[in-house]
Scaffold this active site. Sequence first.
Site, mmCIF file in Angstrom:
data_model
loop_
_atom_site.group_PDB
_atom_site.id
_atom_site.type_symbol
_atom_site.label_atom_id
_atom_site.label_comp_id
_atom_site.label_asym_id
_atom_site.label_seq_id
_atom_site.Cartn_x
_atom_site.Cartn_y
_atom_site.Cartn_z
ATOM 1 N N LYS A 66 0.863 -1.188 0.000
ATOM 2 C CA LYS A 66 0.000 0.000 0.000
ATOM 3 C C LYS A 66 0.892 1.228 0.000
ATOM 4 O O LYS A 66 1.676 1.434 0.921
ATOM 5 C CB LYS A 66 -0.916 0.004 1.225
ATOM 6 C CG LYS A 66 -1.937 1.130 1.209
ATOM 7 C CD LYS A 66 -2.830 1.069 2.440
ATOM 8 C CE LYS A 66 -3.989 2.060 2.325
ATOM 9 N NZ LYS A 66 -3.549 3.448 2.142
ATOM 10 N N PHE A 138 -1.525 0.837 -10.941
ATOM 11 C CA PHE A 138 -1.923 -0.477 -10.437
ATOM 12 C C PHE A 138 -3.185 -1.028 -11.085
ATOM 13 O O PHE A 138 -3.574 -2.161 -10.827
ATOM 14 C CB PHE A 138 -2.096 -0.479 -8.912
ATOM 15 C CG PHE A 138 -2.918 0.647 -8.353
ATOM 16 C CD1 PHE A 138 -4.260 0.765 -8.625
ATOM 17 C CD2 PHE A 138 -2.324 1.586 -7.532
ATOM 18 C CE1 PHE A 138 -5.013 1.799 -8.095
ATOM 19 C CE2 PHE A 138 -3.064 2.629 -6.980
ATOM 20 C CZ PHE A 138 -4.418 2.731 -7.264
ATOM 21 N N ARG A 207 -16.942 1.744 -2.550
ATOM 22 C CA ARG A 207 -16.407 0.779 -1.594
ATOM 23 C C ARG A 207 -16.741 -0.638 -2.033
ATOM 24 O O ARG A 207 -17.872 -0.928 -2.421
ATOM 25 C CB ARG A 207 -17.000 1.022 -0.206
ATOM 26 C CG ARG A 207 -16.589 2.335 0.419
ATOM 27 C CD ARG A 207 -15.178 2.303 0.941
ATOM 28 N NE ARG A 207 -14.731 3.635 1.354
ATOM 29 C CZ ARG A 207 -13.480 3.940 1.648
ATOM 30 N NH1 ARG A 207 -12.540 3.021 1.573
ATOM 31 N NH2 ARG A 207 -13.161 5.168 2.013
ATOM 32 N N LYS A 213 -7.669 -3.513 2.261
ATOM 33 C CA LYS A 213 -6.423 -2.963 2.797
ATOM 34 C C LYS A 213 -6.132 -3.620 4.140
ATOM 35 O O LYS A 213 -7.024 -3.850 4.948
ATOM 36 C CB LYS A 213 -6.508 -1.446 2.943
ATOM 37 C CG LYS A 213 -7.642 -0.945 3.806
ATOM 38 C CD LYS A 213 -7.708 0.580 3.824
ATOM 39 C CE LYS A 213 -8.917 1.063 4.624
ATOM 40 N NZ LYS A 213 -9.029 2.542 4.635
#
Length: 298
Positions: A66, A138, A207, A213
Amino acid sequence: MLKPTYINPYGFALSAVCLTVSFPIFADTDINVLNNLEVKRQDISVPLANDFYEGADIEQYWYSEKLDGIRAFWNGEQLFTRTGKPIIAPEWFTQGLPKEKLDGELWAGRGHFSQVQRTVLDQKPDEDDWKNIQYMAFDLVESGTYDQRYQHLQRIVSRSNNQYLALVKQSPIDSTAFLYQNLQSVETKMGEGIMLRKIKSHYQGGRTDDLLKLKSFQDDEATVIGYKPGKGKNLNRTGSLYVEWKDGKRFYIGSGLTNELRNTPPALGEKVTFRFNGYTRSGLPRFARFIHVRSESL
């Protein structure tokens, strides 16, 4: 009921009325001019991560580090923040970026978020500062599953002659123990955590459990509504920020403030990012510590 009062480091009180009228008002449409071309704020919807949860089928995911940078959407011609605000980058930084739409992160290395934020949100780009930033791609905004998009993204990045474009490496996950071992390795190197992307997911905004994460700590944002005077070595300076969190919960954040921030704290109404470890019995963040001011432009 008493009207709330906000105390600042200079020793006088500001009423709630003063706080309200002191906020700047911005127009809904933010227009910037770049190379004689008007670039308006765009409606952008990018995937946003949920927290990793025990029981997630990790065999369906790939993982990557991350990155502690600023999310950036490339529409084939212009960079935008995830809220649709144009990013004014030097022409040489974007020259050679592909015509395909990319999702990625503007990053300057671990622990340099503040530098990236200052550079990326500057309306007049600083050439030297931008040389320290890379666009870490990404995802590719197109149809197909993530593994298909990632293969195409690999080819795009490898063909690019832009030295500031790089690929975020994705890897399979052997086991939950393997995942946490990599998390520990990343955090030992002062990294922020790990991202997990579902291999067979399609690109969709909002979301989603397609994107998770994983961190050994939690972070969130709160609004500065006041200050607590310092004592001892912090006499005549800010001791703590008084902040308002979700559901109207209020608490102080003192840990993590630098001497510079104690002398010149974030303004009333600004949002700050803080890090914490779990919750108290009353539902407040435990061991809250200041990380950085979070710009509304992001």
